[in-house]
Design a protein around this motif. Sequence first.
Motif, PDB file in Angstrom:
ATOM      1  N   PHE A 135     -69.339 -41.799   4.930  1.00 57.24           N
ATOM      2  CA  PHE A 135     -68.328 -40.827   5.377  1.00 57.24           C
ATOM      3  C   PHE A 135     -68.743 -40.184   6.697  1.00 57.24           C
ATOM      4  CE2 PHE A 135     -67.446 -36.205   5.404  1.00 57.24           C
ATOM      5  CZ  PHE A 135     -66.065 -36.230   5.583  1.00 57.24           C
ATOM      6  N   HIS A 136     -70.000 -39.752   6.789  1.00 57.92           N
ATOM      7  CA  HIS A 136     -70.484 -39.111   8.016  1.00 57.92           C
ATOM      8  C   HIS A 136     -70.437 -40.090   9.190  1.00 57.92           C
ATOM      9  CE1 HIS A 136     -72.725 -36.154  10.332  1.00 57.92           C
ATOM     10  NE2 HIS A 136     -73.573 -37.096  10.697  1.00 57.92           N
ATOM     11  N   ASP A 137     -70.884 -41.327   8.961  1.00 54.64           N
ATOM     12  CA  ASP A 137     -70.867 -42.324  10.037  1.00 54.64           C
ATOM     13  C   ASP A 137     -69.449 -42.675  10.458  1.00 54.64           C
ATOM     14  OD1 ASP A 137     -73.617 -42.365   9.921  1.00 54.64           O
ATOM     15  OD2 ASP A 137     -73.737 -44.202   8.720  1.00 54.64           O
ATOM     16  N   ALA A 138     -68.521 -42.619   9.508  1.00 57.74           N
ATOM     17  CA  ALA A 138     -67.126 -42.960   9.831  1.00 57.74           C
ATOM     18  C   ALA A 138     -66.478 -41.947  10.760  1.00 57.74           C
ATOM     19  CB  ALA A 138     -66.313 -43.055   8.541  1.00 57.74           C
TER      20      ALA A 138
ATOM     21  N   PHE B  81     -54.766 -42.274   1.818  1.00 58.82           N
ATOM     22  CA  PHE B  81     -54.846 -43.154   0.654  1.00 58.82           C
ATOM     23  C   PHE B  81     -53.822 -42.776  -0.410  1.00 58.82           C
ATOM     24  CE2 PHE B  81     -59.245 -43.116   2.379  1.00 58.82           C
ATOM     25  CZ  PHE B  81     -59.304 -44.447   2.761  1.00 58.82           C
ATOM     26  N   ALA B  82     -53.464 -41.508  -0.467  1.00 52.86           N
ATOM     27  CA  ALA B  82     -52.465 -41.032  -1.424  1.00 52.86           C
ATOM     28  C   ALA B  82     -51.805 -39.798  -0.820  1.00 52.86           C
ATOM     29  CB  ALA B  82     -53.106 -40.698  -2.765  1.00 52.86           C
TER      30      ALA B  82
ATOM     31  N   PRO C 217     -62.283 -47.088   8.057  1.00 49.65           N
ATOM     32  CA  PRO C 217     -61.000 -46.556   7.566  1.00 49.65           C
ATOM     33  C   PRO C 217     -60.796 -46.706   6.067  1.00 49.65           C
ATOM     34  CG  PRO C 217     -60.682 -48.562   8.864  1.00 49.65           C
ATOM     35  CD  PRO C 217     -62.103 -48.171   9.034  1.00 49.65           C
ATOM     36  N   ASP C 218     -61.623 -47.531   5.403  1.00 54.51           N
ATOM     37  CA  ASP C 218     -61.522 -47.623   3.944  1.00 54.51           C
ATOM     38  C   ASP C 218     -62.303 -46.504   3.261  1.00 54.51           C
ATOM     39  OD1 ASP C 218     -63.906 -48.711   4.896  1.00 54.51           O
ATOM     40  OD2 ASP C 218     -64.104 -50.127   3.236  1.00 54.51           O
ATOM     41  N   VAL C 219     -63.039 -45.703   4.042  1.00 55.88           N
ATOM     42  CA  VAL C 219     -63.785 -44.559   3.527  1.00 55.88           C
ATOM     43  C   VAL C 219     -63.147 -43.247   3.973  1.00 55.88           C
ATOM     44  CG1 VAL C 219     -66.021 -43.360   3.534  1.00 55.88           C
ATOM     45  CG2 VAL C 219     -65.941 -45.866   3.473  1.00 55.88           C
TER      46      VAL C 219
ATOM     47  N   ARG D 199     -62.411 -41.932   0.502  1.00 60.57           N
ATOM     48  CA  ARG D 199     -62.792 -42.734  -0.661  1.00 60.57           C
ATOM     49  C   ARG D 199     -64.320 -42.753  -0.696  1.00 60.57           C
ATOM     50  NH1 ARG D 199     -58.678 -41.930  -2.648  1.00 60.57           N
ATOM     51  NH2 ARG D 199     -56.976 -43.326  -3.155  1.00 60.57           N
ATOM     52  N   ILE D 200     -64.876 -41.702  -1.307  1.00 59.02           N
ATOM     53  CA  ILE D 200     -66.319 -41.557  -1.426  1.00 59.02           C
ATOM     54  C   ILE D 200     -66.654 -41.569  -2.908  1.00 59.02           C
ATOM     55  CG2 ILE D 200     -68.328 -40.289  -0.592  1.00 59.02           C
ATOM     56  CD1 ILE D 200     -66.412 -38.575   1.118  1.00 59.02           C
TER      57      ILE D 200
END
Length: 607
Positions: free
Chosen positions: A347-350, A414-415, A404-406, A335-336
């Motif tokens: 995203f990268h940090d996640a 997410f889908a 985790p939301d990203v 989710r970006i």
Amino acid sequence: MHPTIHTVTQRITERSRATRQDYLGRMNELSARSPHRSSLSCGNLAHGFAACNQSDKNTLKLMNKANVAMVSAYNDMLSAHQPYATFPDIIREAAHGMGSVAQFAGGTPAMCDGVTQGQPGMELSLFSRDTIAMSTAIALSHNMFDATLLLGICDKIVPGLLIGALSFGYLPTILIPAGPMPSGLPNKEKQRIRQLYAEGKIGKDELLEAESKSYHSPGTCTFYGTANSNQLLVEVMGLHLPGAAFVHPNTPLRDQLTRTATEQVIRISRPHNGELGLGDMVDEKSIVNALVALLVTGGSTNHTLHWVAIARAAGIIIDWNDYAELSTVVPSMTRIYPNGEEDVNAFHDAGGTPFLIRELLEGGYLHNDVETVVGHGLERYTLMPELEGEKLVWQPAREKSLYPDVLSNAAEAFAPDGGLKVLDGNLGRGVIKVSAVAREHHRIEAPAVVFNDQNELKTAFDAGELNMDCIVVVRFQGPRSNGMPELHKLTPYLGVLQDRGFKVGLVTDGRMSGASGKVPAAIHVYPEAFEGGALARVQNGDLICLDADKGVLSIILDEAEFTAREPAKPDLSAYHKGYGRELFGWMRRVVSTPEEGASVFGDQPPG
């Protein structure tokens, strides 16, 4: 391997058998003649190293030492490319450390779509890709080189560099990114201010302040548009160093990645007993891996054009059905923005690309048995680079996503699908990205409001003429009409209408960019209006059905009545002159359809 991934890969392989064999045959023939400096006359070679220092001249006289070509899209106009100003010196120093030479072989043009959005220059944007491909080929045409480093990031630039370099696919090649800028104004706030401006509630000063806080320093824009989709796809294809895509510019880690990429391309060159070139690494499996990466991240719709063209440059034939079938089974794991609220830095940090690749490999969504610039096997790309003192090391990707939301894992996506659909019907064939579109907007049936110019929409919006359920048709925007500009300038107006509670959609033979968001948009529709496609016969008030779930794009009208209509033929001469557009007339005349890559190199691979 997931059975659908396997099936699509096999279908592409069979479809491409003849063209791929022809391509590899040509590359093998060229490879057998290398190193090419040995075939140059004394006069040729003297010209080739005349400007070098004596040490480099002595090295280049030896055929067992590598000469690395740098092809760069550096300029000060693009924030993403301005950091490349310092890269050649870093690369030369690293090459000298390997007993080799690196020469700046050539620069390519690199325009910024952010600057040209809604401006006449945007009508050169798509054609800049093939111009970059040709300029890359010119840069490499001197037969002086044993390996290539491609310095580029943004929209048409990476595809153009790859297409050009694939004509020299016997040379090992690594792409070197420069990385994203630090995060600025939150994307949700930027979108809010843009819509306020579209409604006339704030002025230009406030809008410029917000935009300047969003795009504020050297580096790639941080939303997940075409530029950052480029970086992720290239890394999943194994053409970057592992984990290199989203490291900030002008940092010790970024500089060390550039040094290491230089050393690595020399290690895999023929003077160091390397056997594989770019054309060996860009194969059917790596192309499928790129499509999976695009779908799993909800990446740019522009890549339904660009990766078709890249694949064809390597003798591989893909079409939109391949994307659509893969999309039915590839889960949505990111989710970006514009598919979420956070950017590529989050995203990268996640966990970034290494985490994503590990999850996809474990789920059977990516081919592991591929050749990469760091060796055989994509599992090498499940590692993240970091510095230990001045030493570059790679550590395993995070076990769990930090956000985790990203970035999700494959089991908790997410889908269940990738959100890219192919639309077919009596209005033509196009694509739609629904990863950021709410489920209730996947199907719209509404009257058409027709425009032949994107600027007409703003006039109608300001006059209150669009305050209703409607499907906006913006036509004569295809590649043969005016170069197929992105129509991202329309996004705030359409978003406002949707927020007011109206059902609204877009149908166009143009592009909608990697920043396509919450409004359902049927894009790249062909046959385009300029070629007499069905969009040229649509009239205001016609009922149109845009159904992403069923893949339908149709006008609800008696077929005989619709077919009998005389197609609109507006005067487009104003779009063909000025701002350099007159130089690109030949491209408009010969460009292929969007599903064939919207390329000027013909409907078959170049050659």
